[in-house]
Design an enzyme around this catalytic site. Structure first.
Site, PDB file in Angstrom:
ATOM      1  N   GLY A  65     -18.420 -10.277  15.523  1.00 31.83           N
ATOM      2  CA  GLY A  65     -17.627 -10.576  16.705  1.00 31.83           C
ATOM      3  C   GLY A  65     -17.128  -9.288  17.340  1.00 31.83           C
ATOM      4  O   GLY A  65     -16.992  -8.268  16.664  1.00 31.83           O
ATOM      5  N   GLN A  72     -11.928  -4.033  22.663  1.00 28.79           N
ATOM      6  CA  GLN A  72     -12.431  -3.106  21.651  1.00 28.79           C
ATOM      7  C   GLN A  72     -13.400  -2.076  22.234  1.00 28.79           C
ATOM      8  O   GLN A  72     -13.658  -1.056  21.608  1.00 28.79           O
ATOM      9  CB  GLN A  72     -13.117  -3.861  20.517  1.00 28.79           C
ATOM     10  CG  GLN A  72     -12.158  -4.690  19.684  1.00 28.79           C
ATOM     11  CD  GLN A  72     -12.898  -5.417  18.592  1.00 28.79           C
ATOM     12  OE1 GLN A  72     -13.394  -6.517  18.791  1.00 28.79           O
ATOM     13  NE2 GLN A  72     -12.988  -4.789  17.425  1.00 28.79           N
ATOM     14  N   CYS A  85     -12.605  -5.477  10.673  1.00 29.85           N
ATOM     15  CA  CYS A  85     -12.616  -5.320  12.126  1.00 29.85           C
ATOM     16  C   CYS A  85     -13.364  -4.041  12.482  1.00 29.85           C
ATOM     17  O   CYS A  85     -13.168  -3.011  11.841  1.00 29.85           O
ATOM     18  CB  CYS A  85     -11.168  -5.257  12.628  1.00 29.85           C
ATOM     19  SG  CYS A  85     -11.016  -5.066  14.399  1.00 29.85           S
ATOM     20  N   LEU A  86     -14.196  -4.122  13.515  1.00 30.51           N
ATOM     21  CA  LEU A  86     -14.937  -2.933  13.935  1.00 30.51           C
ATOM     22  C   LEU A  86     -14.017  -1.829  14.444  1.00 30.51           C
ATOM     23  O   LEU A  86     -14.394  -0.662  14.436  1.00 30.51           O
ATOM     24  CB  LEU A  86     -15.970  -3.311  15.010  1.00 30.51           C
ATOM     25  CG  LEU A  86     -17.070  -4.286  14.547  1.00 30.51           C
ATOM     26  CD1 LEU A  86     -17.969  -4.659  15.715  1.00 30.51           C
ATOM     27  CD2 LEU A  86     -17.882  -3.686  13.403  1.00 30.51           C
ATOM     28  N   HIS A 128      -9.888 -14.529  15.339  1.00 32.76           N
ATOM     29  CA  HIS A 128      -9.733 -13.072  15.230  1.00 32.76           C
ATOM     30  C   HIS A 128      -9.993 -12.420  16.596  1.00 32.76           C
ATOM     31  O   HIS A 128      -9.226 -11.562  17.045  1.00 32.76           O
ATOM     32  CB  HIS A 128     -10.710 -12.564  14.164  1.00 32.76           C
ATOM     33  CG  HIS A 128     -10.757 -11.083  13.996  1.00 32.76           C
ATOM     34  ND1 HIS A 128     -10.296 -10.454  12.859  1.00 32.76           N
ATOM     35  CD2 HIS A 128     -11.233 -10.087  14.798  1.00 32.76           C
ATOM     36  CE1 HIS A 128     -10.485  -9.143  12.984  1.00 32.76           C
ATOM     37  NE2 HIS A 128     -11.052  -8.897  14.146  1.00 32.76           N
ATOM     38  N   GLU A 129     -11.077 -12.839  17.270  1.00 32.13           N
ATOM     39  CA  GLU A 129     -11.444 -12.225  18.557  1.00 32.13           C
ATOM     40  C   GLU A 129     -10.465 -12.626  19.665  1.00 32.13           C
ATOM     41  O   GLU A 129     -10.127 -11.798  20.517  1.00 32.13           O
ATOM     42  CB  GLU A 129     -12.883 -12.569  18.937  1.00 32.13           C
ATOM     43  CG  GLU A 129     -13.938 -12.085  17.945  1.00 32.13           C
ATOM     44  CD  GLU A 129     -13.839 -10.618  17.560  1.00 32.13           C
ATOM     45  OE1 GLU A 129     -13.373  -9.795  18.374  1.00 32.13           O
ATOM     46  OE2 GLU A 129     -14.222 -10.276  16.432  1.00 32.13           O
ATOM     47  N   HIS A 134      -7.567 -10.457  19.558  1.00 32.20           N
ATOM     48  CA  HIS A 134      -7.799  -9.173  20.250  1.00 32.20           C
ATOM     49  C   HIS A 134      -7.477  -9.296  21.737  1.00 32.20           C
ATOM     50  O   HIS A 134      -6.902  -8.377  22.329  1.00 32.20           O
ATOM     51  CB  HIS A 134      -9.260  -8.726  20.118  1.00 32.20           C
ATOM     52  CG  HIS A 134      -9.563  -7.945  18.885  1.00 32.20           C
ATOM     53  ND1 HIS A 134      -8.979  -6.737  18.602  1.00 32.20           N
ATOM     54  CD2 HIS A 134     -10.409  -8.204  17.859  1.00 32.20           C
ATOM     55  CE1 HIS A 134      -9.455  -6.282  17.447  1.00 32.20           C
ATOM     56  NE2 HIS A 134     -10.325  -7.157  16.979  1.00 32.20           N
TER      57      HIS A 134
END
Length: 173
Positions: free
Chosen positions: A46, A51, A95-96, A137-138, A141
């Site tokens: 994701g 991000q 997380c990226l 989660h996304e 963000h």
């Protein structure tokens, strides 16, 4: 499609609520294509627009992990959770934007999400398991929230210090 650099925590853009997309334009479609390429390359399941430094309510995800199973890339513009289950799940999240750091986060086991697709159509789907965790989660963000915000302050500070050190090392390289 262009691979975009992923912001690393701490970065003020990761703590800023994204603005609605509204109309689906070619620019939004290009952003979505770039985000999918960036997510798959990372590799991740994701990615939210903040991000990659774009403060718009766009997220991409694909939680298909089984070898031989066809990918299922989803692009959600202006997503909104319209229902959550009472049942809860705990997943070890990463997380990226917070590389190599993982922690258990408890979230609703199932969610129903409404969004606009890249053709401007209204979509609605119920997600469970890893898909439910990923979409929550996304969407976090998009609201300026990170998975570490669910952790106790000491653990959150430890991870933030590691990320500051990582950013210093990358800047020197």
């Amino acid at each position: 499609m262009t691979k975009r650099p992923i912001l690393i925590h701490p970065d003020p853009r990761l703590k800023t609520a994204a603005t609605p997309v509204g109309e689906i334009t070619d620019e939004v479609r290009r952003l979505a294509d770039d985000m999918l390429e960036t997510m798959y390359d990372a590799p991740g399941i994701g990615l939210a627009a903040p991000q990659v430094g774009v403060l718009k309510r766009v997220l991409v995800m694909d939680c298909v992990k089984d070898e031989g199973e066809a990918p299922r890339p989803l692009v959600l513009c202006d997503p909104e959770i319209v229902w959550t289950s009472d049942a809860r799940n705990v997943y070890e999240e990463g997380c990226l934007s917070i590389p190599d750091q993982y922690a258990e986060v408890e979230r609703p086991a199932e969610v129903e999400v409404r969004w606009t697709d890249l053709e401007g159509g209204a979509r609605r789907e119920r997600f469970d398991g890893l898909w439910a965790t990923c979409v929550q989660h996304e969407i976090d963000h998009l609201d300026g929230k990170l998975f570490i915000d669910y952790l106790k302050p000491l653990k959150r500070q430890m991870i933030t210090r590691k990320m500051q050190k990582l950013k210093r090392e990358k800047a020197r390289a």
